[in-house]
Design an enzyme around this catalytic site. Sequence first.
Site, PDB file in Angstrom:
ATOM      1  N   ASP A   1       0.785  -1.181  -0.011  1.00 38.47           N
ATOM      2  CA  ASP A   1       0.202  -0.061   0.094  1.00 38.47           C
ATOM      3  C   ASP A   1       0.814   1.304  -0.011  1.00 38.47           C
ATOM      4  O   ASP A   1       1.984   1.185   0.323  1.00 38.47           O
ATOM      5  CB  ASP A   1      -0.782  -0.085   1.381  1.00 38.47           C
ATOM      6  CG  ASP A   1      -1.855   1.278   1.443  1.00 38.47           C
ATOM      7  OD1 ASP A   1      -2.179   1.733   0.445  1.00 38.47           O
ATOM      8  OD2 ASP A   1      -2.214   1.159   2.573  1.00 38.47           O
TER       9      ASP A   1
ATOM     10  N   CYS B   1      -3.917  -2.258  -2.949  1.00 35.58           N
ATOM     11  CA  CYS B   1      -5.335  -1.660  -2.917  1.00 35.58           C
ATOM     12  C   CYS B   1      -5.567  -0.340  -3.933  1.00 35.58           C
ATOM     13  O   CYS B   1      -6.717  -0.090  -4.293  1.00 35.58           O
ATOM     14  CB  CYS B   1      -5.526  -1.345  -1.537  1.00 35.58           C
ATOM     15  SG  CYS B   1      -4.477   0.134  -0.846  1.00 35.58           S
TER      16      CYS B   1
ATOM     17  N   ARG C   1     -13.999  -4.513  -6.339  1.00 33.41           N
ATOM     18  CA  ARG C   1     -14.186  -3.763  -5.403  1.00 33.41           C
ATOM     19  C   ARG C   1     -15.913  -3.598  -5.287  1.00 33.41           C
ATOM     20  O   ARG C   1     -16.783  -3.559  -4.404  1.00 33.41           O
ATOM     21  CB  ARG C   1     -13.796  -2.323  -5.342  1.00 33.41           C
ATOM     22  CG  ARG C   1     -12.379  -2.338  -5.244  1.00 33.41           C
ATOM     23  CD  ARG C   1     -11.808  -2.689  -3.684  1.00 33.41           C
ATOM     24  NE  ARG C   1     -12.841  -2.082  -2.756  1.00 33.41           N
ATOM     25  CZ  ARG C   1     -12.677  -0.820  -2.221  1.00 33.41           C
ATOM     26  NH1 ARG C   1     -11.756  -0.008  -2.635  1.00 33.41           N
ATOM     27  NH2 ARG C   1     -13.616  -0.168  -1.223  1.00 33.41           N
TER      28      ARG C   1
END
Length: 331
Positions: free
Chosen positions: A229, A270, A315
């Site tokens: 991340d 992400c 998502r």
Amino acid sequence: MNLKGRDFLKLLDFTPEEIQYLLDLAADLKDKKKNHIAHDYCKGMNVALIFEKTSTRTRCSFEVAAHDLGMGSTYLNPKDSQIGKKETIADTARVLSGMFEGIEYRGYGQDIVDELAKYADVPVWNGLTNEFHPTQILADFLTIREHFGKLKGINFVYMGDARYNMGNSLMVGCAKMGLNFTACAPEEYFPDAALVAECKEIASQSGGSIRLCTDPMEATKGADVIYTDVWVSMGEPVEVWQERIDALGPYEVNQKLMDNAADGCVFMHCLPAYHDLGTEVGKEMGERFGRDHMEVTNDVFESPASIVFQEAENRMHTIKAVMAATLADLD
Ligand code: CP
Ligand code: NVA
């Protein structure tokens, strides 16, 4: 399984069976979407989407998913609403409960989304707080399951800032679903010790494991998934870039780490990611610190092992599952 009326604030609140159910539902909804089969299970409902921080994936996922489920959606940000400035979270929760069937919140402390859920009498969904990002983990796990056909026993290695929302939530998710989780970072970037202890206890029930490691080569040996991340999260001051680059530079994901992992290892993130100088911040920080990437090299990001865009699409399917499960009568 019936999750109608439940909030979705953090994965710690859900059993492995409930998480499994949400993943199965997401897979089914994805299949329906791909085959143009209507799934407007929430026809006539409306949802409020509060974003105190910026977003591309999460906002679009909630809006598209709401539309596919037959719902209307209203986007609210602090600039154009009374939230925070003229109206408390408790009052906002009660106002929105009278007009909407569900409320999404993205912002700062977990205590804020908890407060919203306390005062709202409709389901509240966490779209990211400083501490947790639970809808992201559902998408990550759906993606891993699609790729490897299973979750249990997967060697999952998280590189970088493991003490923030992504490190925390991935550790909880892995503990619940029986993955072998490794956080690889300098010690001061390890997740909170109490949460680590809680996750170790959960993992002992699920067959998973939790390991903290400071050596990237040791951590990534045998990895099936290498995940990272950004090093500076939303809401953190720009001044911390220097200390993050100094501390986390040795923990960047590069081809050497991917080659050290198991055959077939995939790269996940992400997003958004600083993998080149193609963004305003990436360019400015890159020039300031003499780097052409931050947490992941461009060759890894663009390699066939990178499944980040499949992950991003998921998502939407997983957020749709959360809304459908908590709002609709599905049986
Ligand atoms: N991964 C994620 O939450 O992306 P956004 O910040 O674009 O919503
Ligand atoms: N840790 C990142 C995650 C973004 C999806 C942030 O909070 O900015």
